[in-house]
Scaffold this active site. Structure first.
Site, short mmCIF file in Angstrom:
data_model
loop_
_atom_site.label_atom_id
_atom_site.label_comp_id
_atom_site.label_asym_id
_atom_site.label_seq_id
_atom_site.Cartn_x
_atom_site.Cartn_y
_atom_site.Cartn_z
N GLY A 43 -2.79 -5.03 -0.18
CA GLY A 43 -2.63 -4.50 0.43
C GLY A 43 -3.92 -3.18 0.74
O GLY A 43 -4.47 -3.11 1.77
N CYS A 44 -4.60 -3.58 -0.58
CA CYS A 44 -5.93 -2.35 -0.61
C CYS A 44 -7.22 -3.29 -0.03
O CYS A 44 -8.01 -3.18 1.03
CB CYS A 44 -6.88 -2.27 -1.92
SG CYS A 44 -5.23 -1.09 -2.89
#
Length: 154
Positions: A43-44
């Site tokens: 996600g990051c």
């Protein structure tokens, strides 16, 4: 969460090049300050790459993009190099800014409760005031939502 209309807490943290960066150094410019949990996680990485992909649009609006996590400056340097991230990444291992911006919160994952960074984005105006708060943002759409907001669409 900090609220719209309050003074953005100032901080000085180390960037991916090992240099100190202070939020107050950007007075006179709009700043997108985004907090994320960890370098090189799915996600990051998607969120950072979305900001990188939109970076020219932010630059065209004279907007500074700053990502903050508790990862080390060395981790940030590798992350930025691996994905070609052109913006500032700040290391906050002592949780100085993370706690000041109230993004260190209880999180639940698969029934397990732990403390961690809740993915949050703040837009800070030219006078250092919080203009917009975006809690629990989605990594894939965060950059586009901010650009739409800056364009007056939201």
């Amino acid at each position: 969460m900090l609220e719209k209309g309050v003074k953005a807490p100032d901080f000085t943290l180390i960037n991916q090049e090992g240099e100190p960066v202070s939020l107050s150094g950007f007075l006179g410019k709009k700043v997108v300050l985004y907090f994320y949990p960890k370098d090189n996680t799915p996600g990051c990485t998607r969120q950072a790459c979305a900001f990188a992909g939109s970076y020219e649009a932010f630059k065209a609006r004279d907007v500074v993009v700053i990502g903050v996590s508790k990862d080390s400056a060395a981790s940030h340097a590798k992350f930025a190099q691996k994905y070609g991230l052109p913006f500032i990444l700040l290391s906050d291992p002592e949780l100085q800014a993370i706690k000041a911006y109230d993004v260190w919160q209880e999180k639940k994952l698969y029934g397990k409760v732990s403390m961690g960074v809740v993915r949050t984005t703040y837009v800070i105006d030219e006078q250092g005031m919080i203009e917009k708060v975006m809690p629990k943002v989605k990594p894939d759409t965060n950059a586009a939502e901010i650009l739409a907001y800056l364009a007056g669409e939201k």
